[in-house]
Design an enzyme around this catalytic site. Structure first.
Site, PDB file in Angstrom:
ATOM      1  CG  ASP A   1      -1.811   1.155   1.371  1.00 54.04           C
ATOM      2  OD1 ASP A   1      -1.527   2.193   0.743  1.00 54.04           O
ATOM      3  OD2 ASP A   1      -2.809   1.054   2.095  1.00 54.04           O
TER       4      ASP A   1
ATOM      5  NE  ARG B   1       1.640   4.682 -18.339  1.00 52.79           N
ATOM      6  CZ  ARG B   1       0.678   4.018 -18.962  1.00 52.79           C
ATOM      7  NH1 ARG B   1      -0.078   3.146 -18.306  1.00 52.79           N
ATOM      8  NH2 ARG B   1       0.458   4.221 -20.225  1.00 52.79           N
TER       9      ARG B   1
ATOM     10  CG  HIS C   1      -3.701  10.507 -13.153  1.00 54.90           C
ATOM     11  ND1 HIS C   1      -3.868  10.318 -14.506  1.00 54.90           N
ATOM     12  CD2 HIS C   1      -3.856   9.296 -12.596  1.00 54.90           C
ATOM     13  CE1 HIS C   1      -4.112   9.047 -14.749  1.00 54.90           C
ATOM     14  NE2 HIS C   1      -4.119   8.410 -13.606  1.00 54.90           N
TER      15      HIS C   1
HETATM   16  C1  LIG Z   1      -4.297   4.111 -12.889  1.00 58.24           C
HETATM   17  S1  LIG Z   1      -3.608   2.624 -12.352  1.00 58.24           S
HETATM   18  C2  LIG Z   1      -1.978   2.700 -12.978  1.00 58.24           C
HETATM   19  C3  LIG Z   1      -1.322   1.361 -13.080  1.00 58.24           C
HETATM   20  C4  LIG Z   1       0.073   1.368 -13.706  1.00 58.24           C
HETATM   21  N1  LIG Z   1       0.985   2.265 -13.046  1.00 58.24           N
HETATM   22  C5  LIG Z   1       0.018   1.676 -15.180  1.00 58.24           C
HETATM   23  O1  LIG Z   1       0.355   2.799 -15.579  1.00 58.24           O
HETATM   24  O2  LIG Z   1      -0.407   0.820 -15.957  1.00 58.24           O
HETATM   25  C6  LIG Z   1      -3.441   2.946 -10.642  1.00 58.24           C
HETATM   26  C7  LIG Z   1      -2.932   1.757  -9.847  1.00 58.24           C
HETATM   27  O3  LIG Z   1      -2.770   2.134  -8.464  1.00 58.24           O
HETATM   28  C8  LIG Z   1      -3.135   1.023  -7.677  1.00 58.24           C
HETATM   29  N2  LIG Z   1      -3.417   1.480  -6.308  1.00 58.24           N
HETATM   30  C9  LIG Z   1      -4.471   2.211  -5.869  1.00 58.24           C
HETATM   31  N3  LIG Z   1      -4.362   2.457  -4.559  1.00 58.24           N
HETATM   32  C10 LIG Z   1      -3.204   1.875  -4.165  1.00 58.24           C
HETATM   33  C11 LIG Z   1      -2.525   1.830  -2.917  1.00 58.24           C
HETATM   34  N4  LIG Z   1      -3.000   2.429  -1.833  1.00 58.24           N
HETATM   35  N5  LIG Z   1      -1.332   1.180  -2.869  1.00 58.24           N
HETATM   36  C12 LIG Z   1      -0.834   0.570  -3.981  1.00 58.24           C
HETATM   37  N6  LIG Z   1      -1.424   0.608  -5.196  1.00 58.24           N
HETATM   38  C13 LIG Z   1      -2.601   1.253  -5.282  1.00 58.24           C
HETATM   39  C14 LIG Z   1      -4.335   0.457  -8.389  1.00 58.24           C
HETATM   40  O4  LIG Z   1      -4.609  -0.884  -8.013  1.00 58.24           O
HETATM   41  C15 LIG Z   1      -3.910   0.588  -9.851  1.00 58.24           C
HETATM   42  O5  LIG Z   1      -3.249  -0.558 -10.322  1.00 58.24           O
END
Ligand SMILES: C[S@@+](CC[C@H](N)C(=O)[O-])C[C@H]1O[C@@H](n2cnc3c(N)ncnc32)[C@H](O)[C@@H]1O
Length: 471
Positions: A334, A350, A354
């Protein structure tokens, strides 16, 4: 007599076409026809994302849109824009209704609406109305009355599967093994459009308007849930949505040239044996490109439990050796908790920042700063929202300044950069997040102990790369 803006805009278009035609002639290529399917691996597509070609096409897009806005009767423009949501849902209907595959299978002679409707068990007159609206926007073509064929734009939504395979398939299954572009478009016109419909109420609500909480969003209101979008995805009944989201993130790679992540920040210049941490890396689709291109670095992909489970499948299918050798590690983490990797050469974020309002971004960046060595680089890949005026606030940062747009184009290049603004609104609707201007990112990074030292604007890409170092 002063040259009218109509003529100046027309001149920008013809000058840009001259540049494109000269390059096409040099390479003995023809500009792709709108009637032919898109082929991402063809030589001409790689020429079209060369810096000069990207610039010329951006100028044409910006000038053509500005010319249209100038010449059209304003009420017609406003009503066309206000009703643009129909284009969005028709795109999803074409995907989920397998119209893309059914029409493609018929070949260039096309297929009649009755035959389409027989295959996907829908009303032929409604099929015609959907396809005709899309055709009017250059997606599909109507060959003869009620007979439709594929074209360049419809082909990017194509799963490549047979219609038997996709008719009746779930909203996620149909996208497995595809480019993910249709998954991305479908997600935007499903969760995205439904949530965005509530944005005005959210904006005008005296309390919610100031909220940056991920569970007080337009999405919450539209989907009648108290869960944030990511927590909602984790519910068992929403597994198909989560799965489609993962495939959509894979598809979002197509918003930029395949090797865009390699053309800005130079991963290959990191010391051999370095570790990159792909924070919130999803299934690791971006890391896969880096892993393939730079064999002597290690990558840790961090995300939530369910996504990491999907990542295991993804790597098994795409690069199993990276997992068995331990070169790529999949780690449940997390990013609001302390970062466990303390010797990273680079943290890659990435499409992460946003998703979050500033107080949450501060938590993420501060936790990465606490785990950084003096040499660690922070690489943020997100759409950078251009100011709609000339801005010098960030001009001292290498790569930050936008090339001046020819008069009378908007300095932001208008429609050519439309994605940055539209994705910004989507982030608000989903998460209370946002795409940021460079000035905003500089201030936010500095509050968290990071100094932005370089901006990479990637030709042909909707994303920029921001590189920062510990202050
Ligand atoms: C918009 S996606 C981007 C995924 C990847 N970086 C890409 O560009 O393909 C956002 C990612 O953040 C992850 N995410 C959301 N909250 C999170 C947290 N608290 N800790 C780790 N990952 C998290 C989601 O599961 C998701 O895979």
């Amino acid at each position: 007599m002063a040259v009218s803006s109509l003529r100046l805009l027309g001149q920008i278009i013809t000058d840009s076409i001259d540049i494109i035609e000269r390059r096409m002639a040099d390479a003995s290529l023809s500009f792709p026809s709108l009637d032919e399917p898109f082929n991402s691996t063809s030589k001409v597509e790689s020429v079209l994302v060369e810096p000069d070609m990207s610039k010329a096409t951006s100028h044409i897009i910006a000038a053509a849109a500005q010319l249209t806005a100038t010449v059209r009767r304003p009420v017609q423009t406003i009503m066309d824009d206000a009703l643009a949501f129909h284009l969005s849902w028709c795109i999803r209907a074409a995907i989920d209704g397998s119209l893309v595959e059914i029409v493609r299978e018929a070949g260039p002679q096309g297929i009649h609406i009755n035959d389409i409707a027989r295959k996907n068990k829908t009303d032929p007159l409604k099929v015609a109305r959907i396809l005709r609206l899309l055709t009017n926007n250059h997606i599909f073509q109507e060959i003869s009355p009620d007979v439709f064929a594929s074209n360049r734009l419809s082909s990017v939504l194509d799963s490549g599967k047979s219609s038997e395979e996709v008719v009746g398939a779930s909203i996620a299954e149909r996208h497995v093994g595809t480019s993910g572009v249709a998954a991305f478009a479908a997600m935007m016109s499903d969760e995205g459009m439904k949530a965005a419909a509530i944005l005005p109420e959210h904006f005008l609500d005296p309390t919610l308007s100031f909220s940056g909480e991920p569970d007080e969003t337009p999405f919450n209101r539209a989907f009648d849930t108290k869960l944030s979008l990511f927590d909602w995805y984790k519910k068992e009944k929403n597994e198909a949505f989560l799965r489609r989201f993962g495939l959509a993130m894979f598809g979002s790679r197509k918003l930029e040239p395949a090797d865009a992540i390699l053309t800005g920040f130079q991963w290959k210049d990191l010391p051999k044996g370095s570790t990159i941490v792909d924070v919130g890396g999803g299934v690791g689709s971006l890391s896969l490109i880096i892993a393939e291109a730079v064999p002597d670095i290690n990558i840790v992909i961090q995300d939530g439990q369910l996504t990491i489970a999907h990542a295991e499948e993804f790597w098994k299918a795409n690069m199993p050796s990276a997992i068995t050798s331990g070169r790529v590690q999949l780690q449940v983490h997390d990013f609001f908790h302390p970062q466990p990797v303390k010797d990273a050469s680079a943290f890659l974020l990435r499409s992460i920042l946003h998703d979050w309002a500033d107080p949450y971004v501060q938590k993420i960046l501060k936790s990465l700063r606490a785990a950084a060595t003096p040499e660690t680089k922070l690489v943020v890949v997100d759409a950078i929202v251009p100011y709609s005026c000339i801005a010098e606030v960030t001009s001292a940062i290498p790569g930050a300044a936008l090339e001046p747009a020819p008069f009378p184009l908007l300095p932001s290049l208008g429609k050519a950069n439309g994605y940055a603004y539209q994705a910004d609104m989507t982030m608000w609707a989903y998460f209370n997040g946002q795409n940021r201007t460079l000035g905003h990112s500089v201030a936010l990074a500095e509050e968290c102990g990071w100094k932005i030292i370089q901006v990479h604007r990637i030709p042909g890409s909707s994303f920029g790369q921001i590189v920062a170092v510990p202050m």
